[in-house]
Motif scaffolding. Sequence first.
Motif, PDB file in Angstrom:
ATOM      1  N   THR A  50       0.881  -1.344   0.086  1.00  0.00           N
ATOM      2  CA  THR A  50      -0.238   0.450  -0.002  1.00  0.00           C
ATOM      3  C   THR A  50       0.886   0.449   0.155  1.00  0.00           C
ATOM      4  OG1 THR A  50      -0.101  -0.046   2.205  1.00  0.00           O
ATOM      5  CG2 THR A  50      -1.917  -1.055   1.625  1.00  0.00           C
ATOM      6  N   GLU A  51       2.398   1.249   0.359  1.00  0.00           N
ATOM      7  CA  GLU A  51       3.198   2.257   0.193  1.00  0.00           C
ATOM      8  C   GLU A  51       3.909   2.975  -0.568  1.00  0.00           C
ATOM      9  OE1 GLU A  51       2.688   4.917   3.199  1.00  0.00           O
ATOM     10  OE2 GLU A  51       1.137   3.400   3.721  1.00  0.00           O
ATOM     11  N   GLY A  52       4.185   1.101  -2.108  1.00  0.00           N
ATOM     12  CA  GLY A  52       4.905   1.612  -2.780  1.00  0.00           C
ATOM     13  C   GLY A  52       5.970   0.701  -2.846  1.00  0.00           C
ATOM     14  N   VAL A  53       6.375  -0.386  -2.997  1.00  0.00           N
ATOM     15  CA  VAL A  53       7.867  -0.809  -3.291  1.00  0.00           C
ATOM     16  C   VAL A  53       8.673  -0.940  -4.229  1.00  0.00           C
ATOM     17  CG1 VAL A  53       8.688  -3.237  -2.616  1.00  0.00           C
ATOM     18  CG2 VAL A  53       6.301  -2.463  -1.910  1.00  0.00           C
ATOM     19  N   ALA A  54       9.887  -0.699  -3.720  1.00  0.00           N
ATOM     20  CA  ALA A  54      10.869  -1.248  -5.281  1.00  0.00           C
ATOM     21  C   ALA A  54      12.043  -1.601  -4.296  1.00  0.00           C
ATOM     22  CB  ALA A  54      10.787   1.219  -5.998  1.00  0.00           C
ATOM     23  N   VAL A  55      11.994  -2.892  -5.350  1.00  0.00           N
ATOM     24  CA  VAL A  55      12.839  -4.153  -4.947  1.00  0.00           C
ATOM     25  C   VAL A  55      14.016  -3.900  -5.661  1.00  0.00           C
ATOM     26  CG1 VAL A  55      13.421  -7.065  -4.587  1.00  0.00           C
ATOM     27  CG2 VAL A  55      10.940  -5.344  -3.886  1.00  0.00           C
ATOM     28  N   ASP A  56      15.667  -3.794  -5.308  1.00  0.00           N
ATOM     29  CA  ASP A  56      16.931  -4.278  -6.163  1.00  0.00           C
ATOM     30  C   ASP A  56      16.320  -5.099  -6.052  1.00  0.00           C
ATOM     31  OD1 ASP A  56      19.105  -3.467  -7.028  1.00  0.00           O
ATOM     32  OD2 ASP A  56      19.828  -1.981  -5.575  1.00  0.00           O
ATOM     33  N   LEU A  57      18.017  -5.615  -7.506  1.00  0.00           N
ATOM     34  CA  LEU A  57      18.219  -7.334  -7.613  1.00  0.00           C
ATOM     35  C   LEU A  57      19.291  -8.065  -6.265  1.00  0.00           C
ATOM     36  CD1 LEU A  57      20.094  -6.748 -10.572  1.00  0.00           C
ATOM     37  CD2 LEU A  57      17.994  -7.486 -10.173  1.00  0.00           C
ATOM     38  N   ALA A  58      18.455  -9.255  -5.968  1.00  0.00           N
ATOM     39  CA  ALA A  58      18.786  -9.635  -4.811  1.00  0.00           C
ATOM     40  C   ALA A  58      20.059 -10.129  -4.270  1.00  0.00           C
ATOM     41  CB  ALA A  58      17.797 -11.363  -4.422  1.00  0.00           C
ATOM     42  N   ARG A  59      20.874 -10.204  -3.102  1.00  0.00           N
ATOM     43  CA  ARG A  59      22.167 -10.456  -3.527  1.00  0.00           C
ATOM     44  C   ARG A  59      22.451 -12.351  -2.629  1.00  0.00           C
ATOM     45  NH1 ARG A  59      26.291  -6.325  -1.436  1.00  0.00           N
ATOM     46  NH2 ARG A  59      25.625  -5.884  -3.423  1.00  0.00           N
TER      47      ARG A  59
END
Length: 231
Positions: free
Chosen positions: A158-167
């Motif tokens: 609900t807040e907005g999610v931006a996910v980077d590449l997993a390490r």
Amino acid sequence: MLLADCTDAGELRGHAITNPAKLEALLATDPSPSAEMLLGTGFLAFTVDQGGEENRHQGIVAIQGGSLAEMALHYFDTSDQLVCQVRLACEQTASGWRAGALILEKVAGAGGVDPALDAAAQEESWRTATALAATLTDRELLDDDLPADRLLFRLFHTEGVAVDLARALSFGCRCSRARLASILEGFPSVDLDHMAVDDDIVMTCEFCNYDFRFPRQDVHGEVPSDPPGKP
């Protein structure tokens, strides 16, 4: 003592030292002692070494809190002055030991996604994020079938999610025979004689518990210099 180390490549290693007698006595009275009971008084240190020409950063604070999460929060609050939330979980499952963590950091408005937000809006956004994070359960944090990106979306969609590449994370120790040999060569010959057992010098890496054996005759050591005034 607890020590954990992680490289920028995601290589993890750790080491723990216990007093067997004290630990046995503690477990006899409490089979699930807290981190505070296990560690007692002491200090918590975080070290960041970025390599190259960057200066190494280290912060040290007194241990304070009943759990590792509370101790870490005390560090962030007093040393780095960062507003954070930390949630840790670990458990021995049928598939082995599992551990997970969720760490939230309040980013300053100028460095956030929307720097135009005023202070009141930023504070409300932080309260919302921490309230949503509080709904997280240990079962979710330790679930092998619940990837981190899906968990983050479940919590904060609900807040907005931006996910980077997993390490990827893996065990990795940086010990090497060559490095240890160079350390031994810095000792005086008499000290090397005291270290030798059955004509071998054994150095054990406390991280990976591997024994490196060096034949005494192959380690020459530091050559003593002549005392001042001796011709």
